[in-house]
Design an enzyme around this catalytic site. Structure first.
Site: not given
Ligand code: PLP
Length: 399
Positions: A73, A152, A202-204, A328
């Site tokens: 992505g 997201n 994005s495939g994942h 982080c």
């Protein structure tokens, strides 16, 4: 392996075994290069063509050649944004939102350092995009607008069709890129109907493997490539194709389309059950963005006066995988830019957790999560330096 309750599907998803099955022949059997002159390789290209059709159908493209396969992505966003600016070279104003993923945000920051003027659109306290602001900020100098389809962290869905209308009414030469990574597989997407110029997925994120993504580019927009090389993907994304990955994303796209109803009903019901169960048993839990339209699988919950990272460690001990919005950075825990843009109070910012479900999430897993999360939070509340505030909150919420 110990028991894992995977509630972090916005980070990545399990590869569907039906997807893997379609991919396997391309490793040790049909491993030829699709560009080869011999038929052993050349035959493979028909599988690429099939995958292109599957992805085109998934996003609502009118022509399979509007689909370019990429590595992820992030790459799709970079090709689209930087390519569009190459075409619209004389314009120096670009627009995005305050809550984009780093793949857009950091590209915009990079462009800002190179002389682009950037307008960042606001969201309200529910995380909804104030899309009408677009009307006032698009000028003759606006080269590109980039807006995500779904966030997201909160799962809030943005009105991309309305945004496209505003953009094209005000300035037809302004390009519109949509980051569709978190919308794909969760809500129906139709780039043609929504009049989107470019869309990245994005495939994942929808049960294909990691390392493969796709970019829709509307017919007629001739983007230049980001990296230079051969003729693959019509020169827009040169480099020998990730054949198995592309076959995988094609199959995953087809499956994801067929699961959209399940996502909107069964997965949503499980998500809602998780939220109801938590607020019923945990006095310092507050669900974010409940009034907004959200993708069905995502829940963002603030646990007031406690630390997200501590919760995640305890959840992990109980086998539950979730995530916090904090990044982080150089040893300090920076709270989520998304929740900050929503004006989420300081007392909630550091204790926000994202739970994200998938078609593989079961009722038993949600029941288990609901049996372990409340006692974990009660224990962590005991470590909080805000004991007086927690006591007051408990009384206020009649627990
Ligand atoms: N856009 C959004 C909204 C995302 O959530 C992500 C990944 O989390 C990306 C883009 C980047 O996708 P990839 O990991 O495939 O580069």
């Amino acid at each position: 392996m110990e028991k894992i309750i995977y509630l972090d599907n916005n980070a990545t998803t399990k590869v569907d075994e039906r997807v893997l099955e379609k991919m396997l022949p391309f490793y040790c059997e049909q491993y030829g290069n699709p560009s080869s002159m011999h038929s052993f390789g050349g035959n493979v290209s028909k599988y690429l063509a099939h995958a292109r059709e599957q992805v085109a159908d998934f996003v609502g493209a009118q022509n399979p050649y509007e689909i370019t396969f990429t590595g992820c992505g992030t790459e799709s966003a970079n090709i689209a944004i930087r390519g569009a600016l190459e075409i619209n070279k004389t314009r120096k104003h670009i627009i995005t939102t305050k809550v984009e993923h780093p793949c857009v945000m950091n590209t915009y920051k990079w462009l800002e350092k190179r002389g682009y003027k950037v307008t960042y659109l606001d969201v309200n306290s529910e995380g909804e995009l104030l899309v009408d602001e677009l009307k006032d900020v698009i000028t003759d100098d606006t080269a590109l607008v980039s807006i995500m389809w779904a966030n997201n962290e909160t799962g809030v869905v943005f009105p991309v069709e309305k945004a496209a209308k505003i953009i094209k009414d005000k300035n037809p030469k302004t390009f519109f890129y949509v980051d569709g990574v978190q919308a794909s597989g969760k809500i129906p997407m139709d780039v043609s109907k929504a009049n989107i110029d470019m869309l990245g997925i994005s495939g994942h994120k929808f049960h294909a493997p990691k390392g493969v993504g796709a970019l829709y580019v509307k017919r007629g927009i001739l983007l230049p490539p980001l990296i230079l090389g051969g003729h693959q993907e019509r020169g827009l994304r040169p480099g020998t194709e990730n054949v198995s990955g592309i076959v995988g994303i094609g199959e995953a796209a087809q499956l994801a389309k067929s699961y959209l109803e399940d996502e909107g009903t069964r997965v949503k019901a499980l998500r809602d059950e998780l939220e109801r169960g938590i607020v019923k048993k945990v006095f310092n839990a507050k669900i974010n963005s409940t009034k907004a339209q959200r993708v069905p699988n995502t829940s963002n919950i603030s646990f007031e006066y406690i630390e997200g990272e501590l919760m995640l460690l305890h959840f992990a001990d109980a086998g539950i995988c979730a995530s916090s919005g904090s990044a982080c950075t150089s040893g300090s825990l920076e709270p989520s830019h998304v929740l900050k843009a929503m004006g989420v109070p300081f007392t909630c910012l550091h204790g926000s957790i994202r739970f994200s479900l998938s078609r593989f999430t079961t009722k038993e897993e949600i029941d288990y999560a609901l049996s372990v999360i409340p006692p974990i939070i009660e224990k962590i509340n005991g470590y909080s330096p805000y004991q007086k505030e927690l006591k007051e909150l408990k009384e206020l919420r009649n627990f």
